[in-house]
Design an enzyme around this catalytic site. Structure first.
Site, PDB file in Angstrom:
ATOM      1  N   TYR A   1      65.371  28.796   5.033  1.00 10.64           N
ATOM      2  CA  TYR A   1      66.089  30.124   5.293  1.00 10.64           C
ATOM      3  C   TYR A   1      66.189  30.988   4.275  1.00 10.64           C
ATOM      4  O   TYR A   1      66.646  30.290   3.269  1.00 10.64           O
ATOM      5  CB  TYR A   1      67.126  30.116   6.502  1.00 10.64           C
ATOM      6  CG  TYR A   1      66.672  29.781   7.926  1.00 10.64           C
ATOM      7  CD1 TYR A   1      65.876  30.886   8.721  1.00 10.64           C
ATOM      8  CD2 TYR A   1      67.022  28.505   8.194  1.00 10.64           C
ATOM      9  CE1 TYR A   1      65.508  30.588   9.988  1.00 10.64           C
ATOM     10  CE2 TYR A   1      66.534  28.324   9.873  1.00 10.64           C
ATOM     11  CZ  TYR A   1      65.993  29.306  10.408  1.00 10.64           C
ATOM     12  OH  TYR A   1      65.682  28.997  11.993  1.00 10.64           O
TER      13      TYR A   1
ATOM     14  N   SER B   1      59.984  30.368  15.526  1.00 10.05           N
ATOM     15  CA  SER B   1      58.734  30.567  14.922  1.00 10.05           C
ATOM     16  C   SER B   1      57.391  31.282  16.001  1.00 10.05           C
ATOM     17  O   SER B   1      56.624  32.054  15.508  1.00 10.05           O
ATOM     18  CB  SER B   1      57.835  29.443  14.212  1.00 10.05           C
ATOM     19  OG  SER B   1      58.929  29.186  13.114  1.00 10.05           O
TER      20      SER B   1
ATOM     21  N   GLN C   1      57.823  20.901  14.217  1.00  9.88           N
ATOM     22  CA  GLN C   1      57.241  22.201  14.326  1.00  9.88           C
ATOM     23  C   GLN C   1      56.685  22.703  15.469  1.00  9.88           C
ATOM     24  O   GLN C   1      56.739  23.879  15.877  1.00  9.88           O
ATOM     25  CB  GLN C   1      56.069  22.288  13.330  1.00  9.88           C
ATOM     26  CG  GLN C   1      56.145  22.946  12.100  1.00  9.88           C
ATOM     27  CD  GLN C   1      55.187  22.750  10.847  1.00  9.88           C
ATOM     28  OE1 GLN C   1      54.481  22.109  10.886  1.00  9.88           O
ATOM     29  NE2 GLN C   1      55.291  23.606   9.979  1.00  9.88           N
TER      30      GLN C   1
ATOM     31  N   ASP D   1      59.123  24.612  17.651  1.00 10.61           N
ATOM     32  CA  ASP D   1      59.791  25.689  16.928  1.00 10.61           C
ATOM     33  C   ASP D   1      59.595  26.833  17.585  1.00 10.61           C
ATOM     34  O   ASP D   1      58.644  27.484  17.134  1.00 10.61           O
ATOM     35  CB  ASP D   1      59.463  25.483  15.741  1.00 10.61           C
ATOM     36  CG  ASP D   1      60.262  26.834  14.755  1.00 10.61           C
ATOM     37  OD1 ASP D   1      60.899  27.688  15.347  1.00 10.61           O
ATOM     38  OD2 ASP D   1      60.099  26.868  13.316  1.00 10.61           O
TER      39      ASP D   1
ATOM     40  N   ARG E   1      64.203  22.831  11.221  1.00 10.67           N
ATOM     41  CA  ARG E   1      62.939  23.354  10.642  1.00 10.67           C
ATOM     42  C   ARG E   1      62.194  21.977  10.022  1.00 10.67           C
ATOM     43  O   ARG E   1      62.279  22.267   8.902  1.00 10.67           O
ATOM     44  CB  ARG E   1      63.081  24.601  10.067  1.00 10.67           C
ATOM     45  CG  ARG E   1      63.467  25.517  11.076  1.00 10.67           C
ATOM     46  CD  ARG E   1      63.336  27.034  10.798  1.00 10.67           C
ATOM     47  NE  ARG E   1      62.675  27.813  11.506  1.00 10.67           N
ATOM     48  CZ  ARG E   1      62.391  29.037  11.409  1.00 10.67           C
ATOM     49  NH1 ARG E   1      62.764  29.725  10.345  1.00 10.67           N
ATOM     50  NH2 ARG E   1      61.785  29.698  12.227  1.00 10.67           N
TER      51      ARG E   1
HETATM   52  P1  NAD Z   1      63.892  34.726   9.352  1.00  7.95           P
HETATM   53  O1  NAD Z   1      63.684  35.273  10.355  1.00  7.95           O
HETATM   54  O2  NAD Z   1      65.525  34.088   9.296  1.00  7.95           O
HETATM   55  O3  NAD Z   1      63.957  35.727   8.258  1.00  7.95           O
HETATM   56  C1  NAD Z   1      62.826  36.710   7.982  1.00  7.95           C
HETATM   57  C2  NAD Z   1      62.456  36.839   6.381  1.00  7.95           C
HETATM   58  O4  NAD Z   1      63.440  37.619   5.946  1.00  7.95           O
HETATM   59  C3  NAD Z   1      62.550  35.620   5.814  1.00  7.95           C
HETATM   60  O5  NAD Z   1      61.378  35.234   5.117  1.00  7.95           O
HETATM   61  C4  NAD Z   1      63.637  35.788   4.584  1.00  7.95           C
HETATM   62  O6  NAD Z   1      63.405  35.312   3.431  1.00  7.95           O
HETATM   63  C5  NAD Z   1      63.562  37.483   4.802  1.00  7.95           C
HETATM   64  N1  NAD Z   1      64.909  37.747   4.242  1.00  7.95           N
HETATM   65  C6  NAD Z   1      66.099  37.593   4.174  1.00  7.95           C
HETATM   66  N2  NAD Z   1      66.951  38.444   3.695  1.00  7.95           N
HETATM   67  C7  NAD Z   1      66.039  39.318   2.864  1.00  7.95           C
HETATM   68  C8  NAD Z   1      66.157  40.525   1.919  1.00  7.95           C
HETATM   69  N3  NAD Z   1      67.332  40.675   1.612  1.00  7.95           N
HETATM   70  N4  NAD Z   1      65.081  40.997   1.533  1.00  7.95           N
HETATM   71  C9  NAD Z   1      63.873  40.577   1.778  1.00  7.95           C
HETATM   72  N5  NAD Z   1      63.861  39.528   2.689  1.00  7.95           N
HETATM   73  C10 NAD Z   1      64.533  38.840   3.299  1.00  7.95           C
HETATM   74  O7  NAD Z   1      63.122  33.619   8.888  1.00  7.95           O
HETATM   75  P2  NAD Z   1      61.767  32.814   9.579  1.00  7.95           P
HETATM   76  O8  NAD Z   1      60.626  33.769   9.385  1.00  7.95           O
HETATM   77  O9  NAD Z   1      62.206  32.336  10.922  1.00  7.95           O
HETATM   78  O10 NAD Z   1      61.476  31.751   8.484  1.00  7.95           O
HETATM   79  C11 NAD Z   1      61.683  31.850   7.078  1.00  7.95           C
HETATM   80  C12 NAD Z   1      60.827  30.722   6.471  1.00  7.95           C
HETATM   81  O11 NAD Z   1      61.364  29.278   6.956  1.00  7.95           O
HETATM   82  C13 NAD Z   1      59.488  30.592   6.883  1.00  7.95           C
HETATM   83  O12 NAD Z   1      58.478  31.537   6.055  1.00  7.95           O
HETATM   84  C14 NAD Z   1      58.906  29.197   6.336  1.00  7.95           C
HETATM   85  O13 NAD Z   1      59.047  28.837   5.035  1.00  7.95           O
HETATM   86  C15 NAD Z   1      60.135  28.274   6.847  1.00  7.95           C
HETATM   87  N6  NAD Z   1      60.186  27.719   7.901  1.00  7.95           N
HETATM   88  C16 NAD Z   1      59.773  26.338   8.222  1.00  7.95           C
HETATM   89  C17 NAD Z   1      59.513  25.641   9.280  1.00  7.95           C
HETATM   90  C18 NAD Z   1      59.194  24.116   9.052  1.00  7.95           C
HETATM   91  O14 NAD Z   1      59.003  23.744   8.334  1.00  7.95           O
HETATM   92  N7  NAD Z   1      59.262  23.572  10.519  1.00  7.95           N
HETATM   93  C19 NAD Z   1      59.455  26.280  10.442  1.00  7.95           C
HETATM   94  C20 NAD Z   1      59.570  27.680  10.430  1.00  7.95           C
HETATM   95  C21 NAD Z   1      59.751  28.313   9.186  1.00  7.95           C
END
Ligand code: NAD
Length: 385
Positions: free
Chosen positions: A233, A137, A131, A134, A126
């Site tokens: 994450y 996402s 991006q 990905d 990530r």
């Molecule tokens: P994910 O599907 O692994 O998790 C979903 C959400 O659940 C996350 O926001 C996580 O913080 C939340 N979560 C986990 N445990 C929890 C708890 N106990 N209570 C409440 N919430 C909880 O995550 P995702 O959506 O695939 O990605 C998370 C983050 O990664 C994105 O929001 C972004 O900031 C980052 N990301 C970065 C890139 C990049 O830089 N290329 C790409 C994709 C995502």
């Protein structure tokens, strides 16, 4: 180099790895394609649409699987006749797909044994440079949208506030737990439908994003401390933390109409955030859509792959929701794949630069071995490799 697109055979899977536009883009980059007859039908793309952009249509699945590079949505599956898609893959060939590496590490071992160079879309780093590759996402975006539509269709109320001659209807209240990619799209979709939306996440960094799309960020009286890993994450918390979190969240759910949960921690069972008492405390007719159902569920009352009613609350497991919007989900996934394939074969020929963060990061199996350290350790500790 020929890219093979087999028809997905996993039950209920309607997506296809490459849409016709992607085939065209690959052709311009020097990669030819062979598509199994009917591969895109469920997503709205017939054989003629593929032929029109220069793909060869092939009736025999094994002939497609024998291509230099095979692209898929779901990991190789067993067929009804007992044969396995994996057996059709060529030694020295390349497979790019979702491969559930941390859930099914044994598959990595089998791919390595078969001499396949496999790239798992779940392992894509990530980083900004990756991006557009990905796929977690892109598919989570579709899942978040779909989750809200499912909730709206089940709720015995409408989402927007309406002031009419027949009285005033209050807007639905939606609570989103986990404001990652799927959660943010769920918030945006629920807002567009006119709901009042609140959201919570253990990563305080998301507060600004939640607020910027018109939802209120809910603070719980919990110390989340160091909640985010280097990849963005969520980090796993202690059981004691989750217990307190369940108590705090339970208090907030009583006055919600819809709860959408998306909380995941990579490589682990989804955290249990809504216990049975919290469900009991919710209003009759309210709806929970649990997007973490495939990973064990965020709600104690979620039944995998089956809609249920518990204590008057409608509970919908959000299993493979991207497949329910197959045209756009495939379009986005195909874009992720073509960008990655062009990265692997910039001049139309594969050049695997193992020093490259994207190539080595996404690599699951190569030259007879499991290429990912974490998966290799899992296989060794399970004794499956
Ligand atoms: P994910 O599907 O692994 O998790 C979903 C959400 O659940 C996350 O926001 C996580 O913080 C939340 N979560 C986990 N445990 C929890 C708890 N106990 N209570 C409440 N919430 C909880 O995550 P995702 O959506 O695939 O990605 C998370 C983050 O990664 C994105 O929001 C972004 O900031 C980052 N990301 C970065 C890139 C990049 O830089 N290329 C790409 C994709 C995502």
């Amino acid at each position: 180099m020929i890219v093979g697109v087999p028809k997905e055979i996993a039950e209920g899977e309607q997506r296809v790895a490459l849409v016709p536009d992607a085939i065209k883009a690959l052709k311009e980059a020097g990669l030819e394609s062979v598509v199994e007859s009917g591969a895109g039908l469920a997503a709205g793309f017939d054989d003629a649409a593929y032929e029109a952009v220069g793909a060869r249509i092939e009736a025999d699945a094994n002939a497609v699987l024998a291509a230099d590079i095979v692209v898929k949505v779901q990991p190789p599956q067993k067929r009804a006749d007992g044969s396995d898609e994996l057996e059709g893959l060529r030694k020295g060939g390349v497979l790019v797909s979702f491969l559930r590496p941390l859930d099914e590490p044994g598959l990595a071992a089998r791919l390595a044994q078969q001499g396949v160079t496999a790239f798992s879309m779940e392992l894509m780093p990530r980083i900004t440079r990756a991006q557009s590759m990905d796929a977690l996402s892109s598919q989570a975006t579709i899942a978040g949208y779909r989750a809200v539509l499912l909730a709206a269709a089940s709720l015995p109320k409408i989402f927007p506030m309406l002031v009419t001659a027949a009285g005033t209807l209050q807007p639905a209240r939606v609570f989103v737990i986990g404001a990652g990619v799927a959660g943010l799209q769920a918030i945006a979709t629920a807002r567009r439908l006119g709901a009042v939306v609140e959201a919570y996440d253990t990563r305080p960094a998301v507060r600004e994003q939640v607020e910027s799309i018109g939802a209120r960020f809910v603070e719980l009286d919990l110390d989340t401390g160091d909640s985010e890993d280097a990849g963005g994450y969520a980090k796993a918390q202690t059981e004691e933390f989750y217990q307190r979190q369940r108590q705090e969240l339970g208090k907030r759910l009583a006055n919600q109409d819809v709860v959408i949960t998306t909380a995941l921690v990579p490589g682990q069972r989804a955290p249990l955030l809504i216990d049975e008492d919290a469900v009991k405390g919710m209003r009759t007719g309210s709806v929970i859509v649990d997007l973490a159902a495939e990973k064990g569920g965020n709600c104690a009352c979620t039944v995998p792959e089956q809609e249920t009613v518990a204590h008057g609350v409608h509970i919908i497991p959000g299993t493979n929701l991207p497949s329910e919007i197959p045209a756009n989900a495939s379009q986005m996934y195909a874009k992720n794949l073509t960008t990655f394939l062009k990265h692997l074969a910039p001049e139309g020929e594969l050049v695997l630069d193992l020093g490259d963060e994207i190539t080595s990061g996404a690599m699951l199996a190569h030259e007879g071995a499991i290429a990912n350290e974490r998966v290799r350790a899992m296989v060794e500790s399970e004794g499956t490799g």
